[in-house]
Design a protein around this motif. Structure first.
Motif, PDB file in Angstrom:
ATOM      1  N   ASP A  79       1.010  -1.699  -0.406  1.00 43.89           N
ATOM      2  CA  ASP A  79      -0.275  -0.219   0.148  1.00 43.89           C
ATOM      3  C   ASP A  79       1.238   1.491   0.051  1.00 43.89           C
ATOM      4  N   ALA A  80       1.832   1.127   0.666  1.00 46.90           N
ATOM      5  CA  ALA A  80       2.585   2.254   0.747  1.00 46.90           C
ATOM      6  C   ALA A  80       3.504   2.531  -0.423  1.00 46.90           C
ATOM      7  N   ALA A  81       3.896   1.749  -1.007  1.00 46.74           N
ATOM      8  CA  ALA A  81       4.439   1.453  -2.377  1.00 46.74           C
ATOM      9  C   ALA A  81       3.937   2.063  -3.890  1.00 46.74           C
ATOM     10  N   ARG A  82       2.324   1.582  -3.526  1.00 52.80           N
ATOM     11  CA  ARG A  82       1.402   1.929  -4.280  1.00 52.80           C
ATOM     12  C   ARG A  82       0.761   4.042  -4.128  1.00 52.80           C
ATOM     13  N   GLU A  83       1.051   4.075  -2.788  1.00 56.71           N
ATOM     14  CA  GLU A  83       0.557   5.782  -2.399  1.00 56.71           C
ATOM     15  C   GLU A  83       1.737   6.590  -2.886  1.00 56.71           C
ATOM     16  N   GLY A  84       3.234   5.737  -2.397  1.00 55.38           N
ATOM     17  CA  GLY A  84       4.105   6.665  -2.957  1.00 55.38           C
ATOM     18  C   GLY A  84       4.417   6.335  -5.032  1.00 55.38           C
ATOM     19  N   ARG A  85       3.894   6.022  -5.535  1.00 61.60           N
ATOM     20  CA  ARG A  85       3.652   5.848  -7.233  1.00 61.60           C
ATOM     21  C   ARG A  85       2.393   7.069  -7.145  1.00 61.60           C
ATOM     22  N   HIS A  86       1.226   7.073  -6.330  1.00 60.32           N
ATOM     23  CA  HIS A  86       0.187   7.992  -6.695  1.00 60.32           C
ATOM     24  C   HIS A  86       1.557   9.137  -6.548  1.00 60.32           C
ATOM     25  N   GLN A  87       1.859   9.531  -5.296  1.00 63.10           N
ATOM     26  CA  GLN A  87       2.394  10.828  -5.323  1.00 63.10           C
ATOM     27  C   GLN A  87       3.219  11.239  -6.240  1.00 63.10           C
ATOM     28  N   VAL A  88       3.958  10.726  -6.374  1.00 61.80           N
ATOM     29  CA  VAL A  88       5.327  10.993  -7.392  1.00 61.80           C
ATOM     30  C   VAL A  88       4.107  11.277  -9.251  1.00 61.80           C
ATOM     31  N   GLU A  89       3.478  10.643  -9.601  1.00 60.80           N
ATOM     32  CA  GLU A  89       2.434  10.897 -10.904  1.00 60.80           C
ATOM     33  C   GLU A  89       1.579  12.687 -10.016  1.00 60.80           C
ATOM     34  N   GLN A  90       1.530  12.757  -8.738  1.00 57.23           N
ATOM     35  CA  GLN A  90       0.950  14.104  -8.700  1.00 57.23           C
ATOM     36  C   GLN A  90       1.464  14.886  -8.352  1.00 57.23           C
ATOM     37  N   LEU A  91       3.085  14.701  -7.521  1.00 57.27           N
ATOM     38  CA  LEU A  91       4.200  15.631  -7.927  1.00 57.27           C
ATOM     39  C   LEU A  91       4.905  15.946  -9.400  1.00 57.27           C
ATOM     40  N   LEU A  92       4.685  15.247 -10.364  1.00 55.97           N
ATOM     41  CA  LEU A  92       5.177  15.351 -11.886  1.00 55.97           C
ATOM     42  C   LEU A  92       3.864  16.157 -12.527  1.00 55.97           C
ATOM     43  N   ARG A  93       2.946  15.988 -12.131  1.00 58.00           N
ATOM     44  CA  ARG A  93       1.868  17.265 -12.656  1.00 58.00           C
ATOM     45  C   ARG A  93       1.760  18.352 -12.156  1.00 58.00           C
ATOM     46  N   GLN A  94       3.012  18.832 -11.268  1.00 55.41           N
ATOM     47  CA  GLN A  94       2.129  19.672 -10.307  1.00 55.41           C
ATOM     48  C   GLN A  94       2.922  20.885 -11.058  1.00 55.41           C
ATOM     49  N   PRO A  95       2.453  22.249 -11.664  1.00 56.32           N
ATOM     50  CA  PRO A  95       2.644  23.154 -12.572  1.00 56.32           C
ATOM     51  C   PRO A  95       3.854  23.462 -11.761  1.00 56.32           C
ATOM     52  N   GLN A  96       4.352  23.310 -10.897  1.00 56.54           N
ATOM     53  CA  GLN A  96       5.438  23.977 -10.444  1.00 56.54           C
ATOM     54  C   GLN A  96       6.210  22.795  -9.984  1.00 56.54           C
ATOM     55  N   PHE A  97       7.333  22.496 -10.028  1.00 53.32           N
ATOM     56  CA  PHE A  97       8.506  21.602  -9.407  1.00 53.32           C
ATOM     57  C   PHE A  97       9.496  21.804  -8.756  1.00 53.32           C
ATOM     58  N   GLU A  98       8.258  20.817  -7.553  1.00 53.87           N
ATOM     59  CA  GLU A  98       9.485  20.457  -6.197  1.00 53.87           C
ATOM     60  C   GLU A  98      10.044  19.183  -6.617  1.00 53.87           C
ATOM     61  N   ARG A  99      11.503  19.646  -6.278  1.00 55.01           N
ATOM     62  CA  ARG A  99      12.297  18.390  -6.795  1.00 55.01           C
ATOM     63  C   ARG A  99      12.732  17.379  -5.530  1.00 55.01           C
ATOM     64  N   GLU A 100      12.303  18.257  -4.462  1.00 59.69           N
ATOM     65  CA  GLU A 100      12.945  17.763  -3.200  1.00 59.69           C
ATOM     66  C   GLU A 100      12.116  16.829  -2.855  1.00 59.69           C
ATOM     67  N   ALA A 101      10.157  17.480  -2.975  1.00 58.70           N
ATOM     68  CA  ALA A 101       9.836  16.321  -2.407  1.00 58.70           C
ATOM     69  C   ALA A 101       9.479  15.308  -3.790  1.00 58.70           C
ATOM     70  N   LEU A 102       9.620  15.000  -5.153  1.00 57.21           N
ATOM     71  CA  LEU A 102       9.913  14.548  -6.238  1.00 57.21           C
ATOM     72  C   LEU A 102      10.865  13.104  -5.262  1.00 57.21           C
ATOM     73  N   VAL A 103      12.421  14.085  -5.231  1.00 54.22           N
ATOM     74  CA  VAL A 103      13.225  12.892  -4.441  1.00 54.22           C
ATOM     75  C   VAL A 103      12.593  11.999  -3.045  1.00 54.22           C
ATOM     76  N   ALA A 104      11.802  12.743  -2.397  1.00 56.00           N
ATOM     77  CA  ALA A 104      11.519  11.683  -0.943  1.00 56.00           C
ATOM     78  C   ALA A 104      10.358  11.179  -1.408  1.00 56.00           C
ATOM     79  N   ALA A 105       9.291  11.946  -2.538  1.00 56.93           N
ATOM     80  CA  ALA A 105       8.259  10.462  -2.862  1.00 56.93           C
ATOM     81  C   ALA A 105       8.567   8.962  -3.258  1.00 56.93           C
ATOM     82  N   LEU A 106       9.779   9.693  -4.139  1.00 57.52           N
ATOM     83  CA  LEU A 106      10.411   8.218  -5.245  1.00 57.52           C
ATOM     84  C   LEU A 106      11.331   7.344  -3.662  1.00 57.52           C
ATOM     85  N   ALA A 107      11.857   8.015  -2.717  1.00 58.18           N
ATOM     86  CA  ALA A 107      12.764   7.186  -2.015  1.00 58.18           C
ATOM     87  C   ALA A 107      12.003   6.340  -0.818  1.00 58.18           C
ATOM     88  N   ARG A 108      10.742   6.929  -1.007  1.00 50.21           N
ATOM     89  CA  ARG A 108       9.884   6.126  -0.092  1.00 50.21           C
ATOM     90  C   ARG A 108       9.199   5.151  -0.892  1.00 50.21           C
TER      91      ARG A 108
END
Length: 161
Positions: A79-108
């Motif tokens: 479930d955590a991995a599935r949620e993490g992939r969902h977060q990665v998708e949402q972060l990539l879709r945001q108009p403002q790129f948040e590198r640190e948040a994306l790296v953290a979501a990928l690490a989780r």
């Protein structure tokens, strides 16, 4: 003489028609067999759960029970991995790129995926420890043919331009 000619032509035409029908049937049948063989090869079941298909029914049952138990044990990580992939998708879709948040979501996500894989692999190791050498050979063959040890055929390397 003219009367025999049409009869001779009829015989030749009948033989030609029969030969053509035979050839068309052979070509069609061969094509169908080729198509069916390709579909059968493409549909061969793959995955870890099919790795014990060559073993006897009791061992296969034991293997599948071990996999089920391992999957239940790591359900929160799945479930955590599935949620993490969902977060990665949402972060990539945001108009403002948040590198640190994306790296953290990928690490989780990576950590959760690694925990799942580790537990499943431990289940296979525990099962393999109960097998005889010949049975382990069968399991290894099945893991190579259908499971995670399967590799793609080597592609010839070409020189870089």
């Amino acid at each position: 003489m003219n009367e025999g000619m049409p009869k001779r032509i009829k015989v030749v035409l009948a033989i030609s028609v029969l030969l053509n029908v035979f050839l068309l049937g052979a070509i069609g049948g061969g094509g169908y067999r080729w198509y069916a063989a390709e579909r059968t090869a493409a549909v061969q079941p793959r995955g870890l759960r099919f790795a014990a298909d060559g073993l006897d029914a009791g061992q296969r049952r034991q293997f599948l029970q071990g996999l089920r138990a391992a999957r239940r044990a790591v359900a929160p990580e799945v479930d955590a991995a599935r949620e993490g992939r969902h977060q990665v998708e949402q972060l990539l879709r945001q108009p403002q790129f948040e590198r640190e948040a994306l790296v953290a979501a990928l690490a989780r996500t990576r950590e959760a995926d690694a925990a799942v894989r580790s537990r499943i692999e431990q289940s296979v190791v525990d099962f393999a420890a109960t097998l005889s050498p010949a049975e382990r050979q069968q399991l290894a063959d099945a893991l190579v043919q259908r499971g995670p040890l399967r590799t793609a055929p080597a592609q010839p390397r070409t020189a870089a331009p």
